[in-house]
Design a protein around this motif. Structure first.
Motif, short mmCIF file in Angstrom:
data_model
loop_
_atom_site.label_atom_id
_atom_site.label_comp_id
_atom_site.label_asym_id
_atom_site.label_seq_id
_atom_site.Cartn_x
_atom_site.Cartn_y
_atom_site.Cartn_z
N CYS A 1 -7.00 1.64 3.06
CA CYS A 1 -6.65 2.93 2.46
C CYS A 1 -7.34 3.15 1.11
N CYS B 1 0.84 -1.20 0.00
CA CYS B 1 0.00 0.00 0.00
C CYS B 1 0.88 1.25 0.00
N CYS C 1 -4.06 -0.77 0.21
CA CYS C 1 -4.60 -1.86 1.03
C CYS C 1 -6.12 -1.67 1.17
N CYS D 1 0.26 3.02 3.74
CA CYS D 1 0.62 2.45 5.03
C CYS D 1 1.55 1.24 4.91
ZN LIG Z 1 -2.88 1.14 3.51
#
Ligand SMILES: [Zn+2]
Ligand SMILES: [Zn+2]
Lengths: 306, 65
Positions: free
Chosen positions: A25, A3, A22, A6
């Motif tokens: 997100c 991601c 992800c 993150c």
């Molecule tokens: Zn993420």
């Protein structure tokens, strides 16, 4: 893949944005795209009452969820087309979705208007998809105006917009090219229309709908088999595969450089609108398109069947 | 075997050996942006590996009018 935000394991890769997200997100990314579209094109002002046109597919239901989460005052409208093996599921998906969110929702039944799509299809020789689209637009707009909604929002995505723009460009249809875009301002007898998801592709919305658990209908309309848009859509998906970002560039550059030229041209030759002599709806002809369809269905119904 | 179900068509097929999600899409003649690849309710990016015994759903992305 990781991601971008993150560094967790990615669930959605987006080559056109050169990135991946992800499951946590990704919806934030989608929401920010919609928020940016609304902001950049001043689609919705504070206090606007927004009518969302919902079909039961992923795009319009995702739009409803996003507008609701962005704090807008939304009301759903579904036009029940009465198509066997399709309309019942579509309507149920909309009803279930709005009930779950606790949002107001209305259904207009074409059957009650004497315009159930199978009947219209059997009586009128024109391609049914264009007639169906015309009827839906008519009833969405009519409901918005008669019930005090200041904005009508539709779930059109980047693929819809690009394939329509491409079809209009193929024909160099200047009058369509003069007013295609994510915002159509209110005009005499027409509600303001906005497409807050115009920057998101079908793929991007499908991922969002999956991750947010949106229960939408997957099967397409049984009548839409021979529409020309799917051809353009697959052409563009090939192009996008080779040139990341081609879709959004084609569309955004049209909005910036192409549309103003066609709009200036159209100003000189706009047919003035006047009320339909049958129903009072604004039209450039004497009788509006929907009343003409209604009349054709009636005449054909009364004529002896051969 | 990897068990694959195609949606919305409902077609089923089996793959004899492990591969990536990308390879599966290619084999089905699909672009990376034209379908979701789902395993146990999880979305897989094209680089993810599919293993023997996996149950995969490939859902093509199409909108209705
Ligand atoms: Zn993420
Ligand atoms: Zn009329």
């Amino acid at each position: 893949m990781k991601c971008r935000k993150c560094k967790a394991l990615a669930a959605v890769a987006l080559p056109s944005h050169n990135t991946a997200f992800c499951p946590d997100c990704y919806p934030v990314f989608v929401r920010s795209q919609v928020e940016r579209a609304i902001h950049r094109h001043k689609m919705i002002a504070p206090g606007d009452r927004v009518l969302v046109a919902v079909s039961g597919g992923k795009d319009s239901l995702a739009l409803t969820l996003l507008l609701h989460e962005l704090g807008h005052d939304v009301h759903g409208l579904h036009v029940d087309l009465d198509i066997p093996g399709s309309s019942t599921d579509a309507r149920a998906a909309c009803e279930g979705f709005f009930a779950k969110l606790g949002l107001p929702f209305t259904v207009v039944e074409l059957r009650r208007e004497g315009l159930a799509i199978p009947l219209v299809k059997s009586r009128i020789k024109r391609p049914i998809c264009s007639v169906c689209g015309k009827l839906k637009r008519h009833y969405f707009n009519k409901f918005a105006l008669e019930n005090g909604f200041s904005v009508l929002a539709t779930g059109h995505n980047l693929d819809d917009e690009v394939s329509r723009l491409f079809a209009n460009t193929m024909r160099w249809d200047a009058s369509y090219l003069s007013d295609q875009g994510p915002v159509l301002p209110a005009a005499d007898g027409f509600a303001r229309k906005v497409k807050p998801m115009y920057r998101l592709t079908e793929f991007e919305i499908a991922n969002f709908s999956f991750l947010r658990g949106i229960d939408h209908v997957i099967a397409g309309c049984p009548y839409s088999g021979r529409a020309s848009f799917p051809v353009y859509k697959s052409l563009w998906s090939d192009l996008e595969g080779r040139m990341h970002g081609a879709k959004v560039q084609f569309y955004e550059n049209f909005l910036r450089d192409g549309r103003p030229v066609f709009a200036a041209w159209a100003e000189h030759r706009e047919d003035p609108l006047s009320p339909c002599t049958v129903c009072g709806y604004p039209t450039s002809a004497e009788v509006c398109g929907v009343c003409r369809i209604r009349e054709m269905v009636r005449v054909e119904s009364e004529a002896p069947r051969s | 075997m990897i068990h694959v179900r195609l949606e919305p068509q409902g077609r089923e097929l089996r793959l004899p050996k492990a591969c990536t999600a990308l390879k599966l899409l290619r084999e089905l003649g699909l672009g990376v942006n034209s379908a979701l690849v789902i395993r146990d309710g999880e979305l897989l990016t094209p680089d993810r590996r599919l293993n023997i015994g996996d149950e995969i759903v490939v859902r093509t992305v199409t909108s209705r009018g």
